[in-house]
Structures are given as structure tokens and as C-alpha cells.
Design an enzyme around this catalytic site. Structure first.
Site, PDB file in Angstrom:
ATOM      1  N   ARG A  99       0.838  -1.192   0.000  1.00 51.02           N
ATOM      2  CA  ARG A  99       0.000   0.000   0.000  1.00 51.02           C
ATOM      3  C   ARG A  99       0.879   1.251   0.000  1.00 51.02           C
ATOM      4  O   ARG A  99       2.021   1.220   0.479  1.00 51.02           O
ATOM      5  CB  ARG A  99      -0.912   0.021   1.233  1.00 51.02           C
ATOM      6  CG  ARG A  99      -1.837  -1.188   1.354  1.00 51.02           C
ATOM      7  CD  ARG A  99      -2.574  -1.161   2.692  1.00 51.02           C
ATOM      8  NE  ARG A  99      -3.487  -2.288   2.826  1.00 51.02           N
ATOM      9  CZ  ARG A  99      -3.156  -3.462   3.379  1.00 51.02           C
ATOM     10  NH1 ARG A  99      -1.911  -3.651   3.845  1.00 51.02           N
ATOM     11  NH2 ARG A  99      -4.040  -4.442   3.486  1.00 51.02           N
ATOM     12  N   LYS A 132      -1.315  -2.749   8.225  1.00 52.20           N
ATOM     13  CA  LYS A 132      -2.418  -2.284   9.066  1.00 52.20           C
ATOM     14  C   LYS A 132      -2.382  -2.966  10.430  1.00 52.20           C
ATOM     15  O   LYS A 132      -2.038  -4.145  10.530  1.00 52.20           O
ATOM     16  CB  LYS A 132      -3.751  -2.576   8.388  1.00 52.20           C
ATOM     17  CG  LYS A 132      -4.040  -1.684   7.180  1.00 52.20           C
ATOM     18  CD  LYS A 132      -5.418  -1.974   6.624  1.00 52.20           C
ATOM     19  CE  LYS A 132      -5.766  -1.027   5.488  1.00 52.20           C
ATOM     20  NZ  LYS A 132      -7.110  -1.297   4.945  1.00 52.20           N
ATOM     21  N   HIS A 188      -3.747   3.446  -6.349  1.00 49.68           N
ATOM     22  CA  HIS A 188      -3.968   2.128  -5.741  1.00 49.68           C
ATOM     23  C   HIS A 188      -4.047   1.027  -6.803  1.00 49.68           C
ATOM     24  O   HIS A 188      -3.948  -0.164  -6.480  1.00 49.68           O
ATOM     25  CB  HIS A 188      -5.256   2.154  -4.903  1.00 49.68           C
ATOM     26  CG  HIS A 188      -5.326   1.073  -3.870  1.00 49.68           C
ATOM     27  ND1 HIS A 188      -4.463   1.016  -2.801  1.00 49.68           N
ATOM     28  CD2 HIS A 188      -6.155   0.005  -3.750  1.00 49.68           C
ATOM     29  CE1 HIS A 188      -4.767  -0.045  -2.053  1.00 49.68           C
ATOM     30  NE2 HIS A 188      -5.775  -0.665  -2.610  1.00 49.68           N
ATOM     31  N   ARG A 215      -1.364  -1.671  -6.867  1.00 52.27           N
ATOM     32  CA  ARG A 215      -1.561  -2.835  -5.977  1.00 52.27           C
ATOM     33  C   ARG A 215      -2.466  -3.868  -6.662  1.00 52.27           C
ATOM     34  O   ARG A 215      -2.202  -5.065  -6.619  1.00 52.27           O
ATOM     35  CB  ARG A 215      -2.165  -2.354  -4.656  1.00 52.27           C
ATOM     36  CG  ARG A 215      -2.382  -3.432  -3.599  1.00 52.27           C
ATOM     37  CD  ARG A 215      -2.636  -2.747  -2.260  1.00 52.27           C
ATOM     38  NE  ARG A 215      -3.273  -3.609  -1.283  1.00 52.27           N
ATOM     39  CZ  ARG A 215      -2.621  -4.452  -0.487  1.00 52.27           C
ATOM     40  NH1 ARG A 215      -1.310  -4.563  -0.587  1.00 52.27           N
ATOM     41  NH2 ARG A 215      -3.266  -5.182   0.398  1.00 52.27           N
ATOM     42  N   HIS A 239      -3.434  -9.433   3.255  1.00 54.83           N
ATOM     43  CA  HIS A 239      -4.860  -9.537   3.536  1.00 54.83           C
ATOM     44  C   HIS A 239      -5.097 -10.483   4.704  1.00 54.83           C
ATOM     45  O   HIS A 239      -4.543 -11.586   4.736  1.00 54.83           O
ATOM     46  CB  HIS A 239      -5.621 -10.068   2.310  1.00 54.83           C
ATOM     47  CG  HIS A 239      -5.837  -9.033   1.252  1.00 54.83           C
ATOM     48  ND1 HIS A 239      -6.142  -9.352  -0.062  1.00 54.83           N
ATOM     49  CD2 HIS A 239      -5.792  -7.678   1.300  1.00 54.83           C
ATOM     50  CE1 HIS A 239      -6.271  -8.238  -0.759  1.00 54.83           C
ATOM     51  NE2 HIS A 239      -6.065  -7.214   0.045  1.00 54.83           N
ATOM     52  N   TYR A 255      -9.820 -10.713  -6.965  1.00 55.77           N
ATOM     53  CA  TYR A 255      -8.907 -10.683  -8.111  1.00 55.77           C
ATOM     54  C   TYR A 255      -9.089 -11.889  -9.027  1.00 55.77           C
ATOM     55  O   TYR A 255      -8.715 -11.838 -10.199  1.00 55.77           O
ATOM     56  CB  TYR A 255      -7.455 -10.604  -7.627  1.00 55.77           C
ATOM     57  CG  TYR A 255      -7.156  -9.316  -6.911  1.00 55.77           C
ATOM     58  CD1 TYR A 255      -7.056  -8.114  -7.605  1.00 55.77           C
ATOM     59  CD2 TYR A 255      -6.994  -9.284  -5.531  1.00 55.77           C
ATOM     60  CE1 TYR A 255      -6.799  -6.927  -6.948  1.00 55.77           C
ATOM     61  CE2 TYR A 255      -6.739  -8.098  -4.861  1.00 55.77           C
ATOM     62  CZ  TYR A 255      -6.640  -6.917  -5.577  1.00 55.77           C
ATOM     63  OH  TYR A 255      -6.398  -5.749  -4.922  1.00 55.77           O
TER      64      TYR A 255
END
Length: 300
Positions: free
Chosen positions: A150, A174, A246, A249, A272, A281
Site C-alpha cells: 500500500r 495495518k 492504488h 496494488r 490480507h 482478483y
């Protein structure tokens, strides 16, 4: 904003910064959503945060729908307020969470946009100069495409996080979660060249920090600064359509799957938490396979 709600909001923001380690952009969205609800409270003559009930929440939802906002935007606002009230319950500022029963609208099934390989070549061609900023931009672009990290994660990378011998990078994601991500020879060479030939030129003598990417003044590049650079490169490449940084990514994940990578590996590389986040995806790659089939099969 009333003094009471402002105080609670500031406490909540500190919680998001320190305990949740959320990005500046995410915290701004929370703040905006909570302030919007506070404005709604004033309009409805709701005197205190403790007085908010489920019926008020339903009315607030109705006002959001009347504004014809995207379902994803409404979902984000409800999720923000649900988290805010959950925190207030935990800290005993209120006794119940009126947003806990609010139903989020079904998310629109949008396929992630990505760059084709030819478009990526156009992007790389925009930063082929020998000046320090071109070398930095090349390293930035190569790293983002090579790793799928990211923009917010890219801004926190320090030189000590990079292992050039193993071609891996320690990424802080994150919720303070860390992961090692490999990168290829193109990114390896571009980053090494940037560090050896450009970073020290951009850094000022008074600047002392170990962040990898720096701006033209020598300070650490912020997520906003990185997005600005990527947007300018995309514009310079004259790529058409609705494009956002983005997409790099998305491109990373799509190209891996198109070339045979398994879903679990891509999930780990992207950081993730849930496989369902990565599975979107597969819809893109199915479209790619279908297009390939229709183009090349004699009976298609």
C-alpha cells in the site's frame, strides 16, 4: 461541534492512532463521518450522544440514501459510527451502541481496475531520466509494482527494512502487523541506484532520518506525497480512463494470478487478513482467461 462530542472524538482519535495504528487518511475519514452525524444530531435536536437511539440511526440512514451516496460510502459511514459507539460503550461513556443493529447496504460488486503490461511499460518510461527525482520515482514505481504494498506502507519503509542480499523488505501493515515481502531484480537495481546516486543528493545536511523515500527538500515522503507523484506519472504517461495510484496494488495481484500464482500466496504478499479480500482478483483473471480463450480457440 459540541464540547462533549469533541472531547469524545479526540479520545477516540488517540485510540485509533495509538492502539489501532490507523493511517492519517483513515482517521480523517472517521473524523468526517462522526462530525457529519453530530450535524445530524443538531438538526434533529438530539441533545446528547447518550440520547441517540436506533430510530435515530434509521433516520440518519434515510438521509444518507436521499443524498444518493454510493453504497460503499454509506457502509463506511455506518461502520465508522458503529466503531465510535462501540468504543464509547467500552469506555463507559454510553450504555449501548445504537449502530450495532444497523444493516449495511450490500456492497456493489466492482472488479478492481488494473494496468496491462503495456501500460506499465508506458509508466516506467515516464521516469527514465538521470536526475535525482527521476531515479527516486523509478525506484518508487518499481517497488510498488514489485511488491503490491500500500502507499501508506511504502511511506513508512526505512533503509534498514531492506535486505538486498535476500531481496526482501520488512513491511509494516495495518494494525501494526509486519510481513516480509520479496522484490525482483528490476526493483533491486532501481532502489540501489536511487540510494547510491540520488537519495543523498535530495537529503539536506540538516535532515537526519532513515526513511527510504524523500521529497525534493529531503524530508520523508508522506502517503499524500507518494500519491501525488504517482498521479503525475500516470498523467505524464497519457493513460486514459479513471485511474488512481492504488491500481498498482491491483495490478500486482492480477499479474501474479494471470501468470499462475496461487491465491494463498497472493493473500500473504498483499497482507490480507481474510482470503475473501483476495478472491475478488480471481474474477479479473477469469475475464482474462475468457478473453484469451475467445481469441485463440478455433471453436470459440
Amino acid at each position: 461541534m459540541s464540547e462533549k462530542i469533541n472531547d469524545l472524538l479526540q479520545i477516540f482519535i488517540r485510540y485509533l492512532q495509538i492502539e489501532r495504528n490507523y493511517s492519517e487518511l483513515t482517521i480523517q475519514e472517521y473524523q468526517f463521518d462522526i462530525m457529519q452525524f453530530e450535524k445530524f444530531m443538531i438538526e434533529q435536536s438530539i441533545q446528547s450522544i447518550e440520547d441517540v437511539e436506533y430510530l435515530d440511526v434509521r433516520l440518519f440512514l434515510t438521509t444518507l440514501y436521499e443524498q444518493q451516496l454510493a453504497r460503499s460510502t454509506i457502509s463506511r459511514k455506518i461502520s465508522s459510527l458503529r466503531s465510535f459507539f462501540h468504543f464509547l460503550v467500552r469506555e463507559q461513556h454510553v450504555t449501548s451502541n445504537p449502530f450495532s443493529f444497523a444493516h449495511l447496504p450490500k456492497a456493489e460488486k466492482r472488479l478492481p481496475s488494473f494496468f496491462y503490461e503495456e501500460e506499465m511499460e508506458q509508466l516506467f518510461a515516464t521516469c527514465e531520466g538521470n536526475d535525482p527525482l527521476s531515479k527516486r520515482n523509478r525506484a518508487l514505481l518499481e517497488l510498488l509494482y514489485a511488491t503490491g504494498i500500500r502507499v501508506s506502507e511504502c511511506a513508512t519503509i526505512e533503509i534498514t527494512n531492506i535486505d538486498f542480499e535476500l531481496s526482501t523488505i520488512l513491511v509494516k501493515g495495518k494494525g501494526r502487523k509486519e510481513r516480509y515481502v520479496p522484490f525482483g531484480s528490476f526493483a533491486h537495481d532501481a532502489i540501489k541506484r536511487y540510494i547510491d546516486e540520488a537519495r543523498s543528493v535530495l537529503m539536506k545536511s540538516s535532515m537526519k532520518h532513515s526513511y527510504l523515500f524523500v521529497n525534493y527538500r529531503g524530508g520523508a515522503l508522506t502517503p499524500r506525497g507518494i500519491r501525488h507523484i504517482l498521479t503525475k506519472l500516470i498523467e505524464k504517461a497519457s493513460l486514459t480512463g479513471k485511474i488512481h495510484p492504488h491500481m498498482l496494488r491491483h495490478t500486482f495481484a492480477t499479474h501474479l494470478l494471470n501468470n499462475g500464482a496461487d491465491l494463498r500466496s497472493v493473500q500473504e504478499l498483499l497482507g490480507h487478513e481474510h482470503l475473501s479480500s483476495t478472491q475478488i482478483y480471481t474474477h479479473v483473471t477469469k475475464e482474462h482467461l475468457k478473453k484469451t480463450y475467445l481469441t485463440h480457440h478455433p471453436r470459440a
